[in-house]
Write an enzyme that holds these catalytic residues in place. Structure first.
Site, PDB file in Angstrom:
ATOM      1  N   GLU A  92      38.303  25.254  54.588  1.00 49.44           N
ATOM      2  CA  GLU A  92      38.476  26.500  55.328  1.00 49.44           C
ATOM      3  C   GLU A  92      37.172  27.274  55.418  1.00 49.44           C
ATOM      4  O   GLU A  92      36.340  27.224  54.511  1.00 49.44           O
ATOM      5  CB  GLU A  92      39.487  27.386  54.585  1.00 49.44           C
ATOM      6  CG  GLU A  92      40.844  26.771  54.495  1.00 49.44           C
ATOM      7  CD  GLU A  92      41.716  27.476  53.480  1.00 49.44           C
ATOM      8  OE1 GLU A  92      42.689  26.855  53.030  1.00 49.44           O
ATOM      9  OE2 GLU A  92      41.410  28.629  53.124  1.00 49.44           O
ATOM     10  N   CYS A 119      42.627  30.221  40.923  1.00 53.67           N
ATOM     11  CA  CYS A 119      42.161  29.793  42.242  1.00 53.67           C
ATOM     12  C   CYS A 119      42.980  28.641  42.817  1.00 53.67           C
ATOM     13  O   CYS A 119      43.209  27.633  42.153  1.00 53.67           O
ATOM     14  CB  CYS A 119      40.686  29.382  42.133  1.00 53.67           C
ATOM     15  SG  CYS A 119      40.056  28.626  43.619  1.00 53.67           S
ATOM     16  N   GLU A 158      32.336  24.476  44.520  1.00 51.51           N
ATOM     17  CA  GLU A 158      31.260  25.083  43.738  1.00 51.51           C
ATOM     18  C   GLU A 158      29.950  24.621  44.380  1.00 51.51           C
ATOM     19  O   GLU A 158      29.562  23.446  44.249  1.00 51.51           O
ATOM     20  CB  GLU A 158      31.381  24.617  42.272  1.00 51.51           C
ATOM     21  CG  GLU A 158      30.132  24.761  41.429  1.00 51.51           C
ATOM     22  CD  GLU A 158      29.552  26.177  41.395  1.00 51.51           C
ATOM     23  OE1 GLU A 158      30.307  27.131  41.174  1.00 51.51           O
ATOM     24  OE2 GLU A 158      28.331  26.300  41.591  1.00 51.51           O
ATOM     25  N   SER A 211      30.017  34.220  39.345  1.00 52.82           N
ATOM     26  CA  SER A 211      31.393  34.647  39.064  1.00 52.82           C
ATOM     27  C   SER A 211      31.525  34.875  37.569  1.00 52.82           C
ATOM     28  O   SER A 211      31.419  33.935  36.787  1.00 52.82           O
ATOM     29  CB  SER A 211      32.379  33.552  39.494  1.00 52.82           C
ATOM     30  OG  SER A 211      32.177  33.249  40.843  1.00 52.82           O
ATOM     31  N   LEU A 212      31.737  36.118  37.183  1.00 56.34           N
ATOM     32  CA  LEU A 212      31.732  36.458  35.761  1.00 56.34           C
ATOM     33  C   LEU A 212      33.165  36.566  35.217  1.00 56.34           C
ATOM     34  O   LEU A 212      33.553  35.828  34.317  1.00 56.34           O
ATOM     35  CB  LEU A 212      30.956  37.773  35.585  1.00 56.34           C
ATOM     36  CG  LEU A 212      30.688  38.269  34.186  1.00 56.34           C
ATOM     37  CD1 LEU A 212      30.023  37.220  33.325  1.00 56.34           C
ATOM     38  CD2 LEU A 212      29.813  39.528  34.230  1.00 56.34           C
ATOM     39  N   HIS A 213      33.902  37.515  35.707  1.00 51.35           N
ATOM     40  CA  HIS A 213      35.335  37.705  35.437  1.00 51.35           C
ATOM     41  C   HIS A 213      35.700  38.092  33.999  1.00 51.35           C
ATOM     42  O   HIS A 213      36.796  38.585  33.766  1.00 51.35           O
ATOM     43  CB  HIS A 213      36.170  36.500  35.877  1.00 51.35           C
ATOM     44  CG  HIS A 213      35.881  36.058  37.273  1.00 51.35           C
ATOM     45  ND1 HIS A 213      35.588  36.947  38.298  1.00 51.35           N
ATOM     46  CD2 HIS A 213      35.791  34.824  37.831  1.00 51.35           C
ATOM     47  CE1 HIS A 213      35.346  36.275  39.405  1.00 51.35           C
ATOM     48  NE2 HIS A 213      35.459  34.986  39.159  1.00 51.35           N
ATOM     49  N   HIS A 287      44.373  38.535  44.573  1.00 53.17           N
ATOM     50  CA  HIS A 287      45.537  38.290  45.427  1.00 53.17           C
ATOM     51  C   HIS A 287      46.264  37.099  44.827  1.00 53.17           C
ATOM     52  O   HIS A 287      45.755  35.976  44.884  1.00 53.17           O
ATOM     53  CB  HIS A 287      45.098  38.003  46.860  1.00 53.17           C
ATOM     54  CG  HIS A 287      44.346  39.141  47.447  1.00 53.17           C
ATOM     55  ND1 HIS A 287      44.937  40.337  47.750  1.00 53.17           N
ATOM     56  CD2 HIS A 287      43.036  39.297  47.728  1.00 53.17           C
ATOM     57  CE1 HIS A 287      44.031  41.173  48.208  1.00 53.17           C
ATOM     58  NE2 HIS A 287      42.866  40.570  48.189  1.00 53.17           N
TER      59      HIS A 287
END
Ligand code: SF4
Length: 341
Positions: A92, A119, A158, A211-213, A287
């Site tokens: 996508e 994810c 990735e 990307s830490l999160h 989301h």
């Protein structure tokens, strides 16, 4: 015989093509011009090459551009395109218009190996690396191609796990013989692959997003398995020791999960680990994907979290959610398509 695709080749690769078919070296630059500066749809249209040359080229090569198979459009103007790659795998691409900016979010792999638990693409598993042709075709074949101002590698996959093809596509995007884009218009996102980050920082001048999160080892391991082998501490060491010039930016993506990574404890630790790094944090609203046990905090809590980080001296913004009504969860469209096959 399967023909090789010219679109997505670097200048050096085009020089090799000209040698292979017996053309003078300067023809490579002419071909690059047709591929990346003019909007042609076939080798036949490369009219400053002789008819004979075009015929010779066409024996083993094709242009290699192809349109998306399906589009969905959000009420906010965001569009998602589905491309068929790697012989019936699906990826996508998102087009995100925003006042005078128009950003394309490209995929670099079909599926992904990283297995981040929040994810959808991670759940799909890995199907293959995209070639630079398949990466750049998302850009060039986008109906809104001529409006684009920015590009982010934040779609499926990735990027630094497919670094050779990603670097090739960055070279084509930013070279004077290619699209001539400033590298500051492009951001490459990563979960934090150590060797990939080193190579990316050395070989390109584009922005980096990590990307830490979570700032905590144990918690981050649960969210992102990569933390077991490539820790954030190591990633931050590389970034701290790299000489970013004034133009180049590093940012950290932070998906906020209610009751999990949104506490004062997290704010304090983020300020500690990012101390001394000139960066920004982008807060992303979560989301939920099907079957997910996680939720997003409400608007008020999200703003409070952002303000607390800003008060600690870390420039922090909340990324606007776009395209929620067209299955914004990256990977969902392609998973549905794959299941239909
Ligand atoms: S968040 Fe990115 S790296 Fe993690 S599984 Fe999804 S696509 Fe892969």
């Amino acid at each position: 015989m399967q023909k090789e695709k010219l679109f997505g080749k670097t200048l050096n690769e085009l020089i090799a093509v000209t040698k292979r078919v017996g053309l003078p070296g300067f023809a490579a630059k002419q071909i690059a011009d047709w591929l990346y500066k003019k909007e042609i749809s076939s080798i036949e249209e490369m009219t400053n090459l002789s008819k004979k040359t075009r015929e010779v080229l066409s024996v083993g090569y094709e242009l290699g551009l192809y349109p998306p198979e399906r589009t969905s459009e959000s009420s906010d103007g965001t569009k998602k395109y589905l491309y068929n790659v790697l012989k019936n795998k699906y990826i996508e691409t998102a087009y995100i218009p925003d006042n005078d900016r128009a950003t394309i979010c490209v995929s670099s792999q079909a599926g992904c190996k990283m297995g981040c638990i929040f994810c959808m693409t991670g759940k799909q598993g890995f199907q293959g690396n995209l070639t630079s042709n398949e990466i750049l075709n998302q850009f060039r074949s986008l109906p809104e191609f001529s409006n684009l101002t920015n590009m982010v590698f934040m779609g499926m996959g990735e990027p630094l796990d497919n670094i050779t093809e990603v670097l090739k596509s960055l070279e084509i995007l930013t070279s004077e013989w290619g699209y001539g884009w400033s590298p500051t218009r492009i951001t490459v996102s990563t979960v934090g692959l150590i060797t990939g980050i080193k190579e990316f920082l050395e070989k390109s001048r584009c922005h980096l997003a990590v990307s830490l999160h979570s700032p905590f080892d144990e918690e981050r391991r649960k969210l992102m398995p990569i933390q077991r082998t490539n820790t954030v501490t190591e990633v931050l060491d590389i970034i701290r020791n790299f000489d970013f010039n004034n133009q180049r930016r590093v940012s950290f993506e932070y998906i906020l999960f209610k009751g999990m990574n949104d506490t004062p404890h997290h704010i304090k630790e983020l300020a500690r680990i990012l101390n001394g790094i000139r960066c920004r944090i982008n807060i992303i609203r979560f989301h939920p994907i099907p079957g997910s046990p996680y939720f997003s905090p409400d608007e008020e809590a999200t703003i409070k979290f952002r303000d607390a980080l800003n008060n600690k001296g870390i420039l922090t913004t909340i990324r606007a959610s776009r395209g929620v009504d067209i299955q914004a969860a990256c990977g969902l469209l392609s998973t549905l398509e794959q299941n239909r096959l």
